[in-house]
Design an enzyme around this catalytic site. Structure first.
Site, PDB file in Angstrom:
ATOM      1  N   ALA A  50       0.865  -1.196   0.000  1.00  0.00           N
ATOM      2  CA  ALA A  50       0.000   0.000   0.000  1.00  0.00           C
ATOM      3  C   ALA A  50       0.895   1.236   0.000  1.00  0.00           C
ATOM      4  O   ALA A  50       0.809   2.095   0.885  1.00  0.00           O
ATOM      5  CB  ALA A  50      -0.966  -0.009   1.182  1.00  0.00           C
ATOM      6  N   HIS A  55       7.131   5.201   1.708  1.00  0.00           N
ATOM      7  CA  HIS A  55       7.773   4.017   1.115  1.00  0.00           C
ATOM      8  C   HIS A  55       8.665   4.432  -0.055  1.00  0.00           C
ATOM      9  O   HIS A  55       9.795   3.953  -0.198  1.00  0.00           O
ATOM     10  CB  HIS A  55       6.728   3.042   0.567  1.00  0.00           C
ATOM     11  CG  HIS A  55       5.824   2.453   1.601  1.00  0.00           C
ATOM     12  ND1 HIS A  55       4.488   2.757   1.663  1.00  0.00           N
ATOM     13  CD2 HIS A  55       6.051   1.571   2.600  1.00  0.00           C
ATOM     14  CE1 HIS A  55       3.923   2.081   2.659  1.00  0.00           C
ATOM     15  NE2 HIS A  55       4.855   1.358   3.247  1.00  0.00           N
TER      16      HIS A  55
HETATM   17  P1  AMP Z   1       5.186  -0.480   6.313  1.00  0.00           P
HETATM   18  O1  AMP Z   1       4.779  -0.870   4.934  1.00  0.00           O
HETATM   19  O2  AMP Z   1       4.201   0.397   7.005  1.00  0.00           O
HETATM   20  O3  AMP Z   1       5.674  -1.632   7.130  1.00  0.00           O
HETATM   21  O4  AMP Z   1       6.442   0.466   6.118  1.00  0.00           O
HETATM   22  C1  AMP Z   1       7.569   0.040   5.405  1.00  0.00           C
HETATM   23  C2  AMP Z   1       8.708   0.964   5.712  1.00  0.00           C
HETATM   24  O5  AMP Z   1       8.361   2.292   5.340  1.00  0.00           O
HETATM   25  C3  AMP Z   1       9.048   0.983   7.208  1.00  0.00           C
HETATM   26  O6  AMP Z   1      10.447   1.015   7.379  1.00  0.00           O
HETATM   27  C4  AMP Z   1       8.411   2.265   7.662  1.00  0.00           C
HETATM   28  O7  AMP Z   1       9.039   2.843   8.790  1.00  0.00           O
HETATM   29  C5  AMP Z   1       8.595   3.143   6.440  1.00  0.00           C
HETATM   30  N1  AMP Z   1       7.642   4.235   6.460  1.00  0.00           N
HETATM   31  C6  AMP Z   1       6.305   4.147   6.692  1.00  0.00           C
HETATM   32  N2  AMP Z   1       5.748   5.378   6.686  1.00  0.00           N
HETATM   33  C7  AMP Z   1       6.758   6.254   6.467  1.00  0.00           C
HETATM   34  C8  AMP Z   1       6.834   7.690   6.361  1.00  0.00           C
HETATM   35  N3  AMP Z   1       5.762   8.463   6.477  1.00  0.00           N
HETATM   36  N4  AMP Z   1       8.044   8.237   6.133  1.00  0.00           N
HETATM   37  C9  AMP Z   1       9.153   7.464   6.009  1.00  0.00           C
HETATM   38  N5  AMP Z   1       9.143   6.120   6.097  1.00  0.00           N
HETATM   39  C10 AMP Z   1       7.969   5.535   6.325  1.00  0.00           C
END
Ligand code: AMP
Length: 307
Positions: A50, A55
């Site tokens: 998503a 990301h």
């Molecule tokens: P997730 O898909 O939510 O597990 O996130 C995947 C990666 O993206 C993880 O390392 C999160 O910390 C990073 N991430 C999620 N949201 C953000 C954001 N707003 N800014 C920077 N990195 C993010």
């Protein structure tokens, strides 16, 4: 012991044997044979899909730094403490694929749950200390066990030179850093800045689950973090007094934090007094959606004799 009893060691071995006493030295010794310097560097960006700009910022950073970039897309069931949260988690593989392709990502790794957790799977990575409070208090100990175990697996599968995580999930990034150090995993952990919307709300895959009214109130999380950080930057050393300013922002928006704290960024332990680098962390529920955010602060050091 007389020379007559010495074992018969061929002299060539005695000359080439090198005693290595540290892991770093052993890796350096073995490195050239294991990995030619001409081999491409590999970057890994673990995600649950998503995709949003948060990301994509990690992917761009990996793309700029590494020859080969692997993005994993796996909604890891073992890190969800709540079955309805797992069921509601947004998924759109086709869109994610197009976004990753547009950024020039080399591989999108999308394993099935059974590929990651085959029948008989019985190993869990448990990171203590840094996982003790905050998210664990609200999601239970399974959450970071699930995270650490799946990240350990991904690191073993991809063997990247660099793995990318977002500061947005600060306790997760700290947990991975701790695991990598404790288990001598040969990878650099690059923690990238949080990407926010114009109103300050940190981008999150869960934001699409917010109703219109909740979405309007959600930026109060960031305002609360800013209010605490501003107090600390203005010289407040008492975390409780700084946090009171943040609570006021949340209450004004009708929100009650699950936690709003000033912690040590490396250990995630709440600070009794702020004398240097600190991390303001917040979690709150908006309806069925739980959001987290944080803000690193670096108050000026205390000058001796000045209060
Ligand atoms: P997730 O898909 O939510 O597990 O996130 C995947 C990666 O993206 C993880 O390392 C999160 O910390 C990073 N991430 C999620 N949201 C953000 C954001 N707003 N800014 C920077 N990195 C993010």
């Amino acid at each position: 012991m007389g020379t007559g009893t010495a074992p018969d060691i061929p002299s060539a071995h005695a000359v080439t044997l090198k005693v290595v006493r540290t892991i770093a030295e052993l890796r350096a010794e073995l490195g050239p044979g294991r990995r030619r310097s001409s081999e491409p560097s590999v970057g890994l960006v673990p995600t649950m899909g998503a995709f949003h700009e948060g990301h994509l910022s990690l992917m761009r950073r990996a793309r700029a730094a590494c020859d080969v970039v692997v993005v994993s897309l796996f909604v890891n069931p073992s890190q969800f403490n709540d079955a309805s949260d797992l069921a509601a988690y947004p998924r759109d593989e086709a869109r994610d694929r197009a976004l990753a392709a547009a950024l020039g990502i080399d591989y999108l790794f999308v394993p099935a749950p059974e590929a990651i957790y085959p029948p008989g799977f019985a190993t869990t990575v448990v990171v203590d200390g840094v996982t003790a409070g905050l998210e664990t208090a609200h999601r239970g100990p399974e959450h970071f066990r699930g995270v650490a175990t799946v990240v350990a697996k991904l690191l073993n599968i991809v063997a990247p030179d660099v793995v990318y995580f977002g500061q947005k999930d600060a306790q997760q990034a700290a947990t991975v850093k701790r695991m990598v150090r404790d288990l001598d995993m040969p990878v650099r952990v690059d923690v990238c800045p949080t990407v926010r919307g114009a109103d300050g709300l940190a981008l999150s895959s869960r934001n699409v689950l917010l109703g219109a009214e909740e979405r309007e109130r959600a930026p109060a999380l960031h305002r609360a973090l800013r209010a605490v950080a501003d107090r600390l930057l203005a010289g407040e050393r008492d975390p409780e007094r700084a946090v009171a300013a943040g609570q006021a922002e949340l209450w004004a928006a009708g929100l009650v934090a699950e936690y709003l704290l000033v912690v040590d960024p490396a250990t995630m332990v709440p600070l009794q007094r702020v004398d240097g680098e600190a991390l303001v962390v917040v979690a709150a529920r908006l309806g069925a959606v739980r959001l987290i955010d944080n803000l690193p602060v670096m108050p000026a050091p205390v000058v001796a004799g000045v209060h």
